[in-house]
Write an enzyme that holds these catalytic residues in place. Structure first.
Site, PDB file in Angstrom:
ATOM      1  N   LYS A 104       0.842  -1.205   0.000  1.00  0.00           N
ATOM      2  CA  LYS A 104       0.000   0.000   0.000  1.00  0.00           C
ATOM      3  C   LYS A 104       0.878   1.257   0.000  1.00  0.00           C
ATOM      4  O   LYS A 104       0.653   2.197  -0.772  1.00  0.00           O
ATOM      5  CB  LYS A 104      -0.885  -0.036   1.251  1.00  0.00           C
ATOM      6  CG  LYS A 104      -1.865   1.090   1.364  1.00  0.00           C
ATOM      7  CD  LYS A 104      -2.719   0.851   2.611  1.00  0.00           C
ATOM      8  CE  LYS A 104      -2.934   2.133   3.356  1.00  0.00           C
ATOM      9  NZ  LYS A 104      -3.085   1.927   4.797  1.00  0.00           N
ATOM     10  N   TYR A 144      -2.188 -23.621   9.765  1.00  0.00           N
ATOM     11  CA  TYR A 144      -1.761 -23.324   8.392  1.00  0.00           C
ATOM     12  C   TYR A 144      -2.968 -23.055   7.494  1.00  0.00           C
ATOM     13  O   TYR A 144      -3.034 -22.023   6.830  1.00  0.00           O
ATOM     14  CB  TYR A 144      -0.949 -24.515   7.864  1.00  0.00           C
ATOM     15  CG  TYR A 144      -0.310 -24.314   6.519  1.00  0.00           C
ATOM     16  CD1 TYR A 144       0.781 -23.456   6.363  1.00  0.00           C
ATOM     17  CD2 TYR A 144      -0.771 -24.998   5.396  1.00  0.00           C
ATOM     18  CE1 TYR A 144       1.379 -23.287   5.117  1.00  0.00           C
ATOM     19  CE2 TYR A 144      -0.176 -24.830   4.157  1.00  0.00           C
ATOM     20  CZ  TYR A 144       0.896 -23.981   4.018  1.00  0.00           C
ATOM     21  OH  TYR A 144       1.493 -23.813   2.788  1.00  0.00           O
ATOM     22  N   LYS A 148      -3.820 -19.380   6.182  1.00  0.00           N
ATOM     23  CA  LYS A 148      -3.776 -19.038   4.754  1.00  0.00           C
ATOM     24  C   LYS A 148      -5.130 -18.546   4.250  1.00  0.00           C
ATOM     25  O   LYS A 148      -5.200 -17.737   3.322  1.00  0.00           O
ATOM     26  CB  LYS A 148      -3.317 -20.261   3.946  1.00  0.00           C
ATOM     27  CG  LYS A 148      -1.845 -20.630   4.157  1.00  0.00           C
ATOM     28  CD  LYS A 148      -0.931 -19.621   3.477  1.00  0.00           C
ATOM     29  CE  LYS A 148       0.492 -20.107   3.418  1.00  0.00           C
ATOM     30  NZ  LYS A 148       1.354 -19.206   2.641  1.00  0.00           N
ATOM     31  N   ARG A 185       8.167 -33.840   4.383  1.00  0.00           N
ATOM     32  CA  ARG A 185       7.182 -34.028   3.321  1.00  0.00           C
ATOM     33  C   ARG A 185       7.416 -35.359   2.612  1.00  0.00           C
ATOM     34  O   ARG A 185       8.506 -35.925   2.654  1.00  0.00           O
ATOM     35  CB  ARG A 185       7.237 -32.881   2.322  1.00  0.00           C
ATOM     36  CG  ARG A 185       6.380 -31.742   2.775  1.00  0.00           C
ATOM     37  CD  ARG A 185       6.267 -30.712   1.709  1.00  0.00           C
ATOM     38  NE  ARG A 185       7.310 -29.731   1.858  1.00  0.00           N
ATOM     39  CZ  ARG A 185       7.193 -28.460   1.480  1.00  0.00           C
ATOM     40  NH1 ARG A 185       6.089 -28.047   0.951  1.00  0.00           N
ATOM     41  NH2 ARG A 185       8.177 -27.632   1.642  1.00  0.00           N
TER      42      ARG A 185
HETATM   43  N1  UDP Z   1       3.179 -39.193   3.872  1.00  0.00           N
HETATM   44  C1  UDP Z   1       3.615 -40.513   3.990  1.00  0.00           C
HETATM   45  N2  UDP Z   1       4.863 -40.737   4.448  1.00  0.00           N
HETATM   46  C2  UDP Z   1       5.740 -39.743   4.792  1.00  0.00           C
HETATM   47  C3  UDP Z   1       5.301 -38.394   4.664  1.00  0.00           C
HETATM   48  C4  UDP Z   1       4.012 -38.156   4.214  1.00  0.00           C
HETATM   49  O1  UDP Z   1       2.871 -41.457   3.677  1.00  0.00           O
HETATM   50  O2  UDP Z   1       6.868 -40.060   5.199  1.00  0.00           O
HETATM   51  C5  UDP Z   1       1.831 -38.931   3.355  1.00  0.00           C
HETATM   52  C6  UDP Z   1       0.993 -37.963   4.197  1.00  0.00           C
HETATM   53  O3  UDP Z   1       0.305 -38.653   5.218  1.00  0.00           O
HETATM   54  C7  UDP Z   1       0.069 -37.382   3.146  1.00  0.00           C
HETATM   55  C8  UDP Z   1       0.902 -37.363   1.869  1.00  0.00           C
HETATM   56  O4  UDP Z   1       1.962 -38.286   2.097  1.00  0.00           O
HETATM   57  O5  UDP Z   1      -1.045 -38.227   2.948  1.00  0.00           O
HETATM   58  C9  UDP Z   1       1.478 -36.006   1.529  1.00  0.00           C
HETATM   59  O6  UDP Z   1       2.106 -35.525   2.698  1.00  0.00           O
HETATM   60  P1  UDP Z   1       2.970 -34.203   2.730  1.00  0.00           P
HETATM   61  O7  UDP Z   1       3.398 -34.021   4.154  1.00  0.00           O
HETATM   62  O8  UDP Z   1       4.036 -34.238   1.724  1.00  0.00           O
HETATM   63  O9  UDP Z   1       2.012 -33.023   2.304  1.00  0.00           O
HETATM   64  P2  UDP Z   1       0.461 -32.669   2.456  1.00  0.00           P
HETATM   65  O10 UDP Z   1      -0.078 -32.786   1.085  1.00  0.00           O
HETATM   66  O11 UDP Z   1      -0.207 -33.624   3.407  1.00  0.00           O
HETATM   67  O12 UDP Z   1       0.458 -31.288   2.980  1.00  0.00           O
END
Ligand code: UDP
Length: 314
Positions: A104, A144, A148, A185
């Site tokens: 702004k 989160y 967001k 992740r």
């Molecule tokens: N996941 C898994 N094993 C791992 C990490 C994540 O099976 O070691 C699964 C998690 O439960 C989810 C998906 O992978 O269903 C994607 O998880 P991530 O944390 O990457 O991102 P999200 O889309 O859930 O924010």
């Protein structure tokens, strides 16, 4: 030469974005509090004359005269954003407020990295931007998700009240080089487990789905969105609609790394969305964009990256 602020500029998406913007001839200021970002991600940018880094937390106000602001700052992996949920909420809401005040003051164009998490555990599939979501506002992901969502509200209100030129990118799962090895992740976990011959930790029955977009595609769409005119102010999904079950991802990673790792099943985290896939009609029509890197090629590039980094990328 445009002067551009990229918050979260040492993070996964922010570092790629900063590099692309520098290469396009802009002057880029990357701001990061280094809570999940890493200076290693921008090591090669620090020597460039049109780049500078400042250590800054967007929870605090900032005053730099810029033409454009890309807000890429916020822990984004579930284990990281749940570590300190109050901080995550403050980063999302106070952070975006401070950056909108900056936009702004200098009449800067503003782009927000929003998320598919605004749809929560979606009951509509695939998810188009008009879907209002199914979000648990008290659960462990809500710091989160709701953070967001509140950020999108603030952006739209700043726009309505002060005629700011704002953009909202709802980014779906993205992967690629510069992901933090230990961010928890799924792609980084599976690749590093496979390369280290450790068990692959599949949460739940592995039937839950996600749609993974390679980082170069995501960044291209984000820049295209920023380049649109003032008529494009509504949220736009950015993702790759190639939906896969997490079990399929585990099997593909094992195959591509020729790993001897075994897949083991662990407890599904609370509120883990069952399905997720973007409807990218708007991105296709308005940005003239469609993702071009397929999952196999993107995973090979990401595997090569994790093989290359010698020290932990935290
Ligand atoms: N996941 C898994 N094993 C791992 C990490 C994540 O099976 O070691 C699964 C998690 O439960 C989810 C998906 O992978 O269903 C994607 O998880 P991530 O944390 O990457 O991102 P999200 O889309 O859930 O924010």
């Amino acid at each position: 030469m445009k002067k551009i602020l990229v918050t979260g500029g040492a993070g996964f998406l922010g570092s790629h974005l900063a590099e692309k913007l520098i290469n396009k001839g802009n002057y880029v200021i990357a701001a990061d509090n280094l809570c999940t970002g890493n200076l290693k991600n921008i090591e090669k940018l620090l020597v460039r004359s049109n780049f500078e880094f400042i250590e800054h937390d967007i929870i605090k106000p900032i005053d730099i005269k810029v033409d454009e602001i890309y807000n890429m700052a916020c822990p984004a992996s579930p284990p990281k954003y749940q570590e300190d949920p109050i901080f995550t909420f403050k980063s999302s809401v106070f952070g975006v407020y401070n950056l909108l005040e900056l936009a702004k003051k200098y009449n800067a164009k503003f782009l927000q990295s929003s998320t598919s998490e605004v749809y929560g555990d979606p009951l509509v599939h695939p998810q188009a931007e008009g879907y209002k979501g199914n979000v648990s506002f008290c659960g462990i992901r809500s710091c989160y998700d709701e953070g967001k969502r509140a950020a999108e509200t603030l952006i739209m209100d700043f726009r309505r009240m002060y005629s700011l030129n704002t953009k909202i990118a709802r980014i779906f799962n993205t992967y690629g080089p510069n992901m933090n090895k230990n961010d928890g992740r799924v792609i980084s976990n599976f690749i590093n487990q496979a390369l280290g011959r450790k068990n692959i930790t599949l949460y739940g029955d592995g039937k839950q789905t996600r749609s993974f977009c390679y980082v170069d595609d995501t960044i291209e769409a984000i820049i295209k969105l920023m380049e649109t005119d003032d008529s494009v102010y509504f949220p736009i999904n950015i993702g790759n609609p190639d939906e896969k079950s997490i079990k399929e991802i585990a099997e593909l990673v094992v195959k591509l790394t020729s790993s001897s790792s075994k897949i083991i099943y662990e407890k599904l985290p609370e509120d883990d969305p069952v399905k997720r896939c973007p409807d990218i009609t708007k991105a296709k029509n308005i940005l003239n964009w469609t993702p071009s890197v397929n999952l196999k090629d993107g995973l090979i590039r990401t595997i090569d990256y994790f093989k290359d980094i010698k020290t932990t990328n935290e």
